[in-house]
Design an enzyme around this catalytic site. Structure first.
Site, mmCIF file in Angstrom:
data_model
loop_
_atom_site.group_PDB
_atom_site.id
_atom_site.type_symbol
_atom_site.label_atom_id
_atom_site.label_comp_id
_atom_site.label_asym_id
_atom_site.label_seq_id
_atom_site.Cartn_x
_atom_site.Cartn_y
_atom_site.Cartn_z
ATOM 1 N NE ARG A 261 -2.717 -30.973 -49.736
ATOM 2 C CZ ARG A 261 -3.597 -29.978 -49.887
ATOM 3 N NH1 ARG A 261 -3.222 -28.727 -49.650
ATOM 4 N NH2 ARG A 261 -4.827 -30.243 -50.291
ATOM 5 N NE ARG A 276 1.823 -23.594 -43.893
ATOM 6 C CZ ARG A 276 1.309 -23.109 -45.021
ATOM 7 N NH1 ARG A 276 1.367 -23.799 -46.129
ATOM 8 N NH2 ARG A 276 0.752 -21.912 -45.041
ATOM 9 C CD GLU A 348 -6.356 -21.998 -49.034
ATOM 10 O OE1 GLU A 348 -5.280 -21.379 -49.184
ATOM 11 O OE2 GLU A 348 -6.648 -23.030 -49.647
ATOM 12 C CB SER A 351 -9.098 -23.748 -52.208
ATOM 13 O OG SER A 351 -8.529 -23.026 -53.256
ATOM 14 N NE ARG A 390 -5.088 -24.541 -42.957
ATOM 15 C CZ ARG A 390 -4.437 -23.959 -43.958
ATOM 16 N NH1 ARG A 390 -5.078 -23.123 -44.771
ATOM 17 N NH2 ARG A 390 -3.157 -24.209 -44.161
#
Length: 422
Positions: A261, A276, A348, A351, A390
């Site tokens: 990303r 992140r 989070e 998802s 995560r």
RNA sequence: GGAGAGGUGUCCGAGCUGGCUGAAGGAACUCGCCUGGAAAGCGAGUGUAGGCAACCGUCUACCGAGGGUUCGAAUCCCUCCCUCUCCGCCA
């Protein structure tokens, strides 16, 4: 994307759904161009019919050896006209398509209306956040103390937002991948695939990353290759431009991949730790199902992801995203948020979305119904099952001990070969 | 990366000296006949997208993708993508 005819016939509804997402896109231009497109299409098709008829006549006259000079002169003029019309038509089609490609999916009626993540609705919580008898450390402190996370050298070798996993940390990462794959394959009936980590522009368009979110992806210089932001992209595109058999549905796939990303807008958020990153690992669940089943399948898929958290004993909550926080391609999304002691909050970790036929239409993924032989778009769904990095951070923080060591969750011990990371 | 061959409907496979090919032939599938039942056989049908009409229907486009030549292209030319064979390189 949405169906052209559907948009044309439901402009107000589409504009209303855009407003709910906080998107002020006007469709006036679309309406104008679509009207002109149909007008020109009707005209040019009449001319083409004429061309076909006359063309047959010419063939017949030539066979008989008769003169065709005059009739060919007429055809030249006709062909010139057709060319002009076709050019205008193509221009209109391109412009209309460009608009369709940036219209987000219509939220399902059960999705709460709201503007930001503050308006997401909590469905339930599972597990109790642990009461620490000491002040819990953040995973980056624990990681450096145990020499299992190395941020400094990763910054040297690559740059910010990359991390070296070392020793038991690297092993924990690998254990989590295997644990999740095994669970979804053996217990939940998913078929494992291992996808390419690079895709072409057509695939990135099929799932909705392009054209709108090009800046979120890494692109190889001078080549039509993008680093995948999630395995959703290659796995959903597995069946792009294909017509599947109804008896083959539903199709469940699980895939491990690295994810990349660029996230240009994320500077300044979560700068510490591995929450992140530009590169992270993820086990992704992807489903292709019949339209009438997709919402039941979303519940099942989400439950499959939840089971990972439950087996790992990580407290989490399930929220349903509001219209303003919903992803571009999704009609309905549940986020699973894991408890992170250092943040004193839920973050989070998965998802899970139903895209209905939004991606299937972009990617041309259809199936033939047995009953009447008709072809229609499948519904696609996907969800993280789970994001590995995560999960690793959550385990480190939730299972930490006062001396800085980390207890390995029961279910991971066969994979880790040890009970405690110290 | 170099040389050659090729990409046609659900599949196999003709056509590729341009018009009568949306596309022969075969397989598969659906329906009907036949049969005690089945197989075989016989008959009919079966692509996708879009426009108009929206009851029947009708028209246009699509033979890997895009462009060109031509009155007209699956058929000729160009570019690109992909597959296969051989060579090179490489884990």
């Amino acid at each position: 994307m949405l169906d052209l005819r559907f948009v044309r016939e439901n402009i107000e509804l589409v504009e209303e759904s855009l407003r709910k997402r906080g998107n002020e896109l006007s469709l006036d231009k679309f309406r104008e161009m679509e009207e002109e497109r149909r007008r020109i299409l009707t005209d040019v098709e009449k001319l083409k019919h004429r061309r076909n008829v006359v063309s047959d006549q010419i063939g017949e006259l030539k066979r008989k050896g008769e003169d065709t000079g005059e009739i060919i002169a007429e055809m030249k003029e006709l062909s010139g006209k057709i060319k002009e019309y076709d050019e205008r038509l193509k221009e209109l089609e391109n412009n209309i398509n460009d608009i369709l490609l940036v219209i987000p999916n219509i939220p399902h009626e059960s999705v709460p209306v709201g503007s930001t993540d503050q308006d997401n609705e909590e469905v339930f919580r599972w597990g109790e956040p642990r009461n620490f008898s000491f002040t819990p450390k953040a995973h980056w402190e624990l990681g450096e103390g145990l020499d299992i996370l190395d941020f400094g050298r990763a910054a040297k070798v690559t740059g910010a937002r990359f991390t070296f996993l070392k020793n038991a940390g690297a092993r924990l990462e690998r254990s989590l991948v295997n644990f999740m794959l095994d669970l979804h394959v053996e217990k939940h009936g998913y078929r494992e695939v291992f996808p390419p980590f690079l895709v072409n522009a057509a695939s990135a368009t099929g799932t909705g990353q392009l054209p709108k979110f090009a800046e979120d992806m890494f692109k190889l210089e001078g080549l039509d290759y993008y680093l995948i932001p999630t395995a959703e992209v290659p796995v959903t595109n597995l069946y792009r431009e294909e017509i599947l058999a109804e008896k083959d549905l539903p199709i469940y796939h699980v895939a491990y991949s690295a994810c990349f990303r660029a996230e240009a807008g994320s500077h300044g958020r979560d700068t510490r730790g591995i929450i992140r990153q530009h590169q992270f690992n993820k086990v992704e669940l992807v489903k292709f199902v019949k339209p009438e089943d997709s919402y039941a399948e979303l519940e099942k898929l989400t439950a499959d992801a939840e089971e990972v958290l439950q087996l790992l004993g990580l407290p989490y909550r399930k929220v349903v995203l509001c219209t303003g926080d919903l992803g571009f391609s999704s009609a309905k999304t549940y986020d699973l948020e894991v408890w992170l002691p250092a943040y004193n909050d839920y973050r989070e970790i998965s998802s899970c979305s139903n895209f209905e036929d939004f991606q299937a239409r972009r990617a041309g993924i259809k199936y033939r119904r047995e009953e009447d032989g008709r072809v229609e778009f499948v519904h696609t769904l996907n969800g993280s099952g789970l994001a590995i990095g995560r999960t690793l951070a959550a385990i480190m923080e939730n299972y930490q001990n006062e001396d800085g060591s980390i207890t390995v969750p029961e279910v991971l011990r066969p994979y880790m070969g040890i009970d405690v990371i110290r």
